[in-house]
Design a protein around this motif. Structure first.
Motif, PDB file in Angstrom:
ATOM      1  N   HIS A  60       0.829  -1.203   0.000  1.00 11.94           N
ATOM      2  CA  HIS A  60       0.000   0.000   0.000  1.00 11.94           C
ATOM      3  C   HIS A  60       0.867   1.259   0.000  1.00 11.94           C
ATOM      4  O   HIS A  60       0.746   2.143   0.861  1.00 11.94           O
ATOM      5  CB  HIS A  60      -0.950   0.017   1.204  1.00 11.94           C
ATOM      6  N   LYS A  61       1.756   1.312  -0.979  1.00 11.65           N
ATOM      7  CA  LYS A  61       2.710   2.428  -1.056  1.00 11.65           C
ATOM      8  C   LYS A  61       2.017   3.787  -1.159  1.00 11.65           C
ATOM      9  O   LYS A  61       2.475   4.777  -0.598  1.00 11.65           O
ATOM     10  CB  LYS A  61       3.646   2.219  -2.252  1.00 11.65           C
ATOM     11  N   SER A  62       0.913   3.854  -1.898  1.00 12.95           N
ATOM     12  CA  SER A  62       0.219   5.130  -2.083  1.00 12.95           C
ATOM     13  C   SER A  62      -0.272   5.698  -0.758  1.00 12.95           C
ATOM     14  O   SER A  62      -0.206   6.912  -0.519  1.00 12.95           O
ATOM     15  CB  SER A  62      -0.959   4.962  -3.041  1.00 12.95           C
ATOM     16  N   PHE A  63      -0.750   4.825   0.109  1.00 10.92           N
ATOM     17  CA  PHE A  63      -1.226   5.268   1.423  1.00 10.92           C
ATOM     18  C   PHE A  63      -0.098   5.893   2.228  1.00 10.92           C
ATOM     19  O   PHE A  63      -0.248   6.966   2.820  1.00 10.92           O
ATOM     20  CB  PHE A  63      -1.835   4.088   2.186  1.00 10.92           C
ATOM     21  N   TRP A  64       1.056   5.224   2.250  1.00 15.32           N
ATOM     22  CA  TRP A  64       2.186   5.730   3.033  1.00 15.32           C
ATOM     23  C   TRP A  64       2.760   6.996   2.410  1.00 15.32           C
ATOM     24  O   TRP A  64       3.204   7.900   3.119  1.00 15.32           O
ATOM     25  CB  TRP A  64       3.262   4.656   3.148  1.00 15.32           C
ATOM     26  N   GLU A  65       2.738   7.084   1.083  1.00 22.65           N
ATOM     27  CA  GLU A  65       3.185   8.318   0.423  1.00 22.65           C
ATOM     28  C   GLU A  65       2.319   9.490   0.851  1.00 22.65           C
ATOM     29  O   GLU A  65       2.824  10.580   1.177  1.00 22.65           O
ATOM     30  CB  GLU A  65       3.112   8.157  -1.096  1.00 22.65           C
ATOM     31  N   THR A  66       1.007   9.271   0.840  1.00 20.61           N
ATOM     32  CA  THR A  66       0.086  10.335   1.249  1.00 20.61           C
ATOM     33  C   THR A  66       0.306  10.719   2.698  1.00 20.61           C
ATOM     34  O   THR A  66       0.301  11.903   3.055  1.00 20.61           O
ATOM     35  CB  THR A  66      -1.370   9.882   1.047  1.00 20.61           C
ATOM     36  N   THR A  67       0.530   9.721   3.549  1.00 17.88           N
ATOM     37  CA  THR A  67       0.748   9.972   4.969  1.00 17.88           C
ATOM     38  C   THR A  67       1.991  10.822   5.190  1.00 17.88           C
ATOM     39  O   THR A  67       1.975  11.785   5.967  1.00 17.88           O
ATOM     40  CB  THR A  67       0.883   8.639   5.732  1.00 17.88           C
ATOM     41  N   PHE A  68       3.079  10.485   4.499  1.00 13.08           N
ATOM     42  CA  PHE A  68       4.316  11.229   4.666  1.00 13.08           C
ATOM     43  C   PHE A  68       4.230  12.623   4.045  1.00 13.08           C
ATOM     44  O   PHE A  68       4.917  13.549   4.486  1.00 13.08           O
ATOM     45  CB  PHE A  68       5.489  10.462   4.042  1.00 13.08           C
ATOM     46  N   PHE A  69       3.384  12.782   3.018  1.00  9.11           N
ATOM     47  CA  PHE A  69       3.299  14.069   2.327  1.00  9.11           C
ATOM     48  C   PHE A  69       2.395  15.062   3.059  1.00  9.11           C
ATOM     49  O   PHE A  69       2.485  16.270   2.827  1.00  9.11           O
ATOM     50  CB  PHE A  69       2.778  13.857   0.900  1.00  9.11           C
ATOM     51  N   MET A  70       1.541  14.584   3.943  1.00 14.37           N
ATOM     52  CA  MET A  70       0.596  15.450   4.635  1.00 14.37           C
ATOM     53  C   MET A  70       1.267  16.607   5.384  1.00 14.37           C
ATOM     54  O   MET A  70       0.773  17.747   5.338  1.00 14.37           O
ATOM     55  CB  MET A  70      -0.279  14.632   5.587  1.00 14.37           C
ATOM     56  N   PRO A  71       2.386  16.393   6.092  1.00 15.55           N
ATOM     57  CA  PRO A  71       3.021  17.536   6.774  1.00 15.55           C
ATOM     58  C   PRO A  71       3.469  18.634   5.814  1.00 15.55           C
ATOM     59  O   PRO A  71       3.519  19.797   6.206  1.00 15.55           O
ATOM     60  CB  PRO A  71       4.233  16.897   7.471  1.00 15.55           C
ATOM     61  N   TYR A  72       3.776  18.283   4.554  1.00 17.00           N
ATOM     62  CA  TYR A  72       4.252  19.273   3.598  1.00 17.00           C
ATOM     63  C   TYR A  72       3.142  20.248   3.202  1.00 17.00           C
ATOM     64  O   TYR A  72       3.409  21.424   2.929  1.00 17.00           O
ATOM     65  CB  TYR A  72       4.808  18.573   2.355  1.00 17.00           C
ATOM     66  N   VAL A  73       1.909  19.767   3.157  1.00 17.80           N
ATOM     67  CA  VAL A  73       0.791  20.615   2.760  1.00 17.80           C
ATOM     68  C   VAL A  73       0.060  21.200   3.965  1.00 17.80           C
ATOM     69  O   VAL A  73      -0.988  21.837   3.815  1.00 17.80           O
ATOM     70  CB  VAL A  73      -0.199  19.838   1.863  1.00 17.80           C
ATOM     71  N   THR A  74       0.598  20.962   5.161  1.00 19.52           N
ATOM     72  CA  THR A  74       0.025  21.509   6.381  1.00 19.52           C
ATOM     73  C   THR A  74       0.828  22.733   6.809  1.00 19.52           C
ATOM     74  O   THR A  74       2.043  22.782   6.627  1.00 19.52           O
ATOM     75  CB  THR A  74       0.033  20.456   7.511  1.00 19.52           C
ATOM     76  N   SER A  75       0.160  23.709   7.367  1.00 18.60           N
ATOM     77  CA  SER A  75       0.823  24.934   7.810  1.00 18.60           C
ATOM     78  C   SER A  75       1.940  24.628   8.809  1.00 18.60           C
ATOM     79  O   SER A  75       1.746  23.871   9.780  1.00 18.60           O
ATOM     80  CB  SER A  75      -0.194  25.871   8.456  1.00 18.60           C
ATOM     81  N   THR A  76       3.117  25.211   8.567  1.00 17.93           N
ATOM     82  CA  THR A  76       4.241  25.026   9.475  1.00 17.93           C
ATOM     83  C   THR A  76       3.925  25.590  10.857  1.00 17.93           C
ATOM     84  O   THR A  76       4.365  25.050  11.877  1.00 17.93           O
ATOM     85  CB  THR A  76       5.500  25.706   8.915  1.00 17.93           C
TER      86      THR A  76
END
Length: 288
Positions: free
Chosen positions: A95-111
């Motif tokens: 389920h690589k797509s799921f983990w990619e999305t999980t890891f990418f979430m902090p990038y699109v979240t306000s610092t």
């Protein structure tokens, strides 16, 4: 051909105008202001006085040393962890797509939002980090209120925030590697380590060069994460002050835009030199 060139320039004109107005002009204006003193609405030419001031200012050198320390530690460690995690997800996790999305979430979240959460994680009294350390009978620390720990806290947070973008880009690069390389390597009995170091890493050199450039530039411009972690301050007693904080303080708080622009020019030249050297290095590594 001339007709086509005229049409091409007409189509490019809006982009060229906007780029000049919002990218090139501010750089030129900052360079000119670095030779001027006074308030923002009443600047006068004073030559190299601003540069003499910042070079004799201990606060400037402290901020620059913190910036360089942050970049030197955060960039290689963050990139190494990113490569390791990306390879593990790509080669061993379903389920690589799921983990990619999980890891990418902090990038699109306000610092700022993430920084507020980490402010609670790093809290010396009730933070989850110290709770975990106590659980494993490890020494705890006052991550936010101890001046000696400020840069360590910023570096840990910086490494974590760099993972999101790096992992997603590396996953894309790993997908572009021809799987036949690994099939042939297995036919000749290559181990997992040999496949990684002899096939994967050489194929990732262009991507690593790109990420190294982006991470270095981001590290030298670090500001938002420190602002979020220390509630708008640069740590206790400016213990986590970096170059951008110095520039902001001189421009906005002290009211000396000329000094701020002189520091901006020095930071710009430092980023330019560092980026040039690391790209030359990565190019030689890629050729070898």
């Amino acid at each position: 051909m001339k007709k086509n060139q005229t049409k091409a320039w007409l189509f490019l004109a809006p982009t060229v105008i906007l780029s000049t107005l919002f990218l090139i002009w501010p750089i030129l204006r900052a360079f000119v202001m670095s030779f001027q003193s006074g308030s923002l609405i009443n600047l006068s030419w004073t030559g190299f006085s601003n540069y003499k001031y910042i070079f004799s200012d201990p606060e400037f050198w402290s901020s620059m040393s913190h910036t360089i320390l942050y970049a030197v530690v955060t960039v290689p460690i963050g990139l190494a962890i990113s490569v390791m995690l990306a390879w593990m997800i790509f080669s061993k996790v379903k389920h690589k797509s799921f983990w990619e999305t999980t890891f990418f979430m902090p990038y699109v979240t306000s610092t700022i939002a993430i920084g507020i959460v980490f402010r609670y994680i790093f809290n010396g009294d009730y933070g989850i980090l110290n709770f975990v350390l106590k659980f494993f009978h490890l020494p705890t620390a006052n991550w936010l209120d101890d001046p000696s720990m400020s840069m360590i806290t910023v570096i840990i947070f910086g490494i974590w925030t760099s993972l999101a973008f790096n992992i997603v880009i590396l996953m894309g690069a790993l997908r572009n590697i021809d799987p036949n390389f690994y099939t042939i390597a297995e036919m000749y009995g290559a181990s997992s380590n040999e496949k990684f170091w002899r096939i994967t890493m050489p194929q990732l050199v262009p991507t690593l060069a790109f990420l190294l450039t982006m991470d270095v530039i981001s590290a030298f411009k670090v500001y938002t994460s420190i602002y979020a972690l220390f509630n708008g301050q640069a740590g206790v007693g400016n213990s986590a002050s970096v170059a951008v904080f110095y520039i902001y303080n001189k421009f906005q708080m002290v009211g000396t835009p000329g000094v701020a622009m002189a520091a901006t020019v020095i930071l710009f030249l430092l980023i330019l030199l560092t980026t040039f050297l690391q790209r030359k290095l990565m190019k030689k590594i890629g050729e070898n």
